[in-house]
Design a protein around this motif. Structure first.
Motif, short mmCIF file in Angstrom:
data_model
loop_
_atom_site.label_atom_id
_atom_site.label_comp_id
_atom_site.label_asym_id
_atom_site.label_seq_id
_atom_site.Cartn_x
_atom_site.Cartn_y
_atom_site.Cartn_z
N THR A 107 -4.41 -3.88 0.26
CA THR A 107 -4.81 -5.13 -0.38
C THR A 107 -5.06 -4.97 -1.87
O THR A 107 -5.52 -3.94 -2.33
CB THR A 107 -6.10 -5.68 0.27
N TRP A 108 -4.75 -6.05 -2.59
CA TRP A 108 -5.20 -6.12 -3.99
C TRP A 108 -6.56 -6.82 -3.98
O TRP A 108 -6.88 -7.54 -3.03
CB TRP A 108 -4.17 -6.79 -4.90
N PRO A 109 -7.38 -6.60 -5.05
CA PRO A 109 -8.74 -7.16 -5.05
C PRO A 109 -8.71 -8.68 -4.88
O PRO A 109 -7.79 -9.34 -5.36
CB PRO A 109 -9.28 -6.78 -6.43
N ALA A 110 -9.73 -9.19 -4.19
CA ALA A 110 -9.79 -10.62 -3.91
C ALA A 110 -9.90 -11.43 -5.19
O ALA A 110 -10.88 -11.32 -5.91
CB ALA A 110 -10.99 -10.91 -3.01
N ASP A 118 1.94 -8.64 -11.86
CA ASP A 118 2.11 -7.24 -12.32
C ASP A 118 1.25 -6.29 -11.50
O ASP A 118 1.65 -5.15 -11.24
CB ASP A 118 1.73 -7.12 -13.81
N VAL A 119 0.06 -6.74 -11.12
CA VAL A 119 -0.81 -5.91 -10.28
C VAL A 119 -0.13 -5.67 -8.93
O VAL A 119 -0.09 -4.54 -8.42
CB VAL A 119 -2.19 -6.59 -10.08
N MET A 123 1.64 -2.00 -7.10
CA MET A 123 1.17 -1.42 -5.83
C MET A 123 2.31 -1.03 -4.89
O MET A 123 2.08 -0.34 -3.89
CB MET A 123 0.27 -2.44 -5.11
N ILE A 124 3.51 -1.50 -5.20
CA ILE A 124 4.62 -1.31 -4.25
C ILE A 124 4.97 0.17 -4.11
O ILE A 124 5.11 0.87 -5.12
CB ILE A 124 5.85 -2.12 -4.73
N ARG A 125 5.12 0.62 -2.88
CA ARG A 125 5.52 2.00 -2.63
C ARG A 125 6.90 2.00 -1.98
O ARG A 125 7.09 1.43 -0.91
CB ARG A 125 4.52 2.69 -1.71
N PRO A 126 7.86 2.65 -2.63
CA PRO A 126 9.22 2.69 -2.07
C PRO A 126 9.32 3.70 -0.95
O PRO A 126 8.39 4.45 -0.69
CB PRO A 126 10.06 3.10 -3.27
N ASP A 127 10.48 3.75 -0.31
CA ASP A 127 10.75 4.79 0.70
C ASP A 127 10.66 6.17 0.06
O ASP A 127 10.92 6.33 -1.14
CB ASP A 127 12.19 4.62 1.22
N LEU A 159 6.32 -13.74 -8.35
CA LEU A 159 6.19 -12.88 -7.17
C LEU A 159 7.52 -12.75 -6.43
O LEU A 159 7.85 -11.71 -5.88
CB LEU A 159 5.11 -13.43 -6.23
N ARG A 160 8.28 -13.86 -6.42
CA ARG A 160 9.61 -13.80 -5.79
C ARG A 160 10.48 -12.78 -6.50
O ARG A 160 11.20 -12.00 -5.88
CB ARG A 160 10.25 -15.19 -5.82
#
Ligand SMILES: Cc1ncc(COP(=O)(O)O)c(C=O)c1O
Length: 344
Positions: A107-110, A118-119, A123-127, A159-160
């Motif tokens: 999760t990103w902060p509420a 950008d946040v 956070m995205i982690r690839p394979d 985001l898209r």
């Protein structure tokens, strides 16, 4: 407990079907929906898919099940979903993504509807690297714990792009997307084209007693049908319920503006009493009681004693929700009661 004489501001899920809706339910044509033979369910699914510009939709018993079916469509077991720390899917669905889908959530902060793309991108982690790969991002429109905030269309478009760049799916928990549509005057189809999957609810604010839909491509919805059955959500003569949903879509969407106006009136009246009521853009009024002598439980108990029901979200956080079963006189009564308690 009989709540008929109460002004019930706990949630927009407390509404009862109107006479017109009951008539539509009573006269609905039905069949066995597990066989795909309920004409009213089929009509509702086609109608909702078209509203959002998608190929197909699937009727589900609840918003939680619709969300969880959608998440299982876009995140394989042992892969990752990104969403915000206050998202319904990780706050109120009792670990379902992990329990049913084997999905890992991060999760990103509420921040409610105030998302920084950008946040999320960071956070995205690839394979690879033995990390859990991210497969989807989920957002909530409007944001429940975020005080009914509306994510701006421009943010959703960003985001898209983030999702496309990383080849991720974008899911929308659109339990109250109707409220966003009315508040920001964004066509539903405009929202629809931004998401791979959506869940939308007929029983929050629209006044239907039961029912949500998963929206997506024909291929996804075919798979969704299997997942729904596996989760025990296959319903038989569900046309009785789908008729309520069709009635709600025809009669109760544009009137949400009235609920938004009632929420704004409540927020304005309560704001001066040491309560920070974030400007209510839709039908939710969050109360921050950090500076109030009363905590949320004490306020709720005192209000209940006078016939006004509110929700406690945390020790010093409460929530008021306007809906079609609370009229202007009910709002006046709630304002009078709550301001009197808070003033004391
Ligand atoms: C944002 C959001 N998503 C999903 C749900 C779940 O809906 P249900 O209670 O039908 O499972 C809710 C319920 O209030 C909600 O507020």
């Amino acid at each position: 407990m009989i709540v008929a004489d109460f002004v019930d501001l706990r949630s927009d899920t407390v509404t009862r079907p109107t006479a017109g809706m009951r008539e539509a339910m009573a006269t609905a044509e039905v069949g066995d929906d597990v066989y795909g033979e309920d004409p009213t369910v089929n009509a509702l699914e086609a109608e909702v898919a078209a509203l959002f510009g998608h190929e197909a939709a699937l009727f589900a018993p609840s918003g939680s099940m619709a969300n969880q079916i959608a998440l299982q469509l876009v995140v394989p077991p042992a892969n990752e979903l990104l969403c915000d720390a206050d998202a319904h899917v990780v706050t109120y669905e009792i670990g379902a993504a992990a329990a049913y889908g084997g999905i890992s959530s991060r999760t990103w902060p509420a921040v409610g509807a105030d998302i920084d793309p950008d946040v999320v991108a960071g956070m995205i982690r690839p394979d690879g690297y033995f990390a859990v790969p991210t497969r989807a991002i989920a957002v909530e429109q409007t944001h429940n714990r975020g005080g009914g905030g509306v994510i701006p269309l421009a943010t959703l478009r960003q985001l898209r792009r983030v999702a496309d760049d990383a080849q991720l799916a974008l899911h929308c928990d659109g339990a109250r997307i109707w409220h966003a549509h009315v508040a920001d005057d964004v066509p539903l189809v405009e929202y629809g084209r931004l998401f791979d999957t959506m869940s939308v609810c007929l029983s929050k604010g629209l006044g239907a007693p039961v029912g949500s839909l998963v929206v997506g491509s024909a291929e996804k919805i075919e798979r969704a049908r299997l997942i729904r059955k596996r989760m025990g959500g296959g319903m038989r003569q569900a046309g009785v319920l789908a008729a309520a949903g069709r009635y709600a879509l025809a009669h109760h969407v544009e009137r949400l503006a009235e609920d938004h106006a009632k929420a704004a009136r409540l927020a304005e009246a309560i704001a001066p009493f040491g309560v920070l009521a974030t400007a209510a853009r839709t039908n939710l009024v969050p109360l921050d009681l950090t500076k109030s002598p009363l905590d949320a439980h004490a306020l709720a108990a005192a209000a209940r004693a006078e016939g006004v029901l509110i929700s406690v979200l945390g020790p010093r956080t409460a929530r008021l929700v306007t809906h079609m079963d609370v009229d202007d006189a009910g709002i006046d009564r709630a304002i009078d009661t709550l301001t009197r308690i808070l003033r004391a």
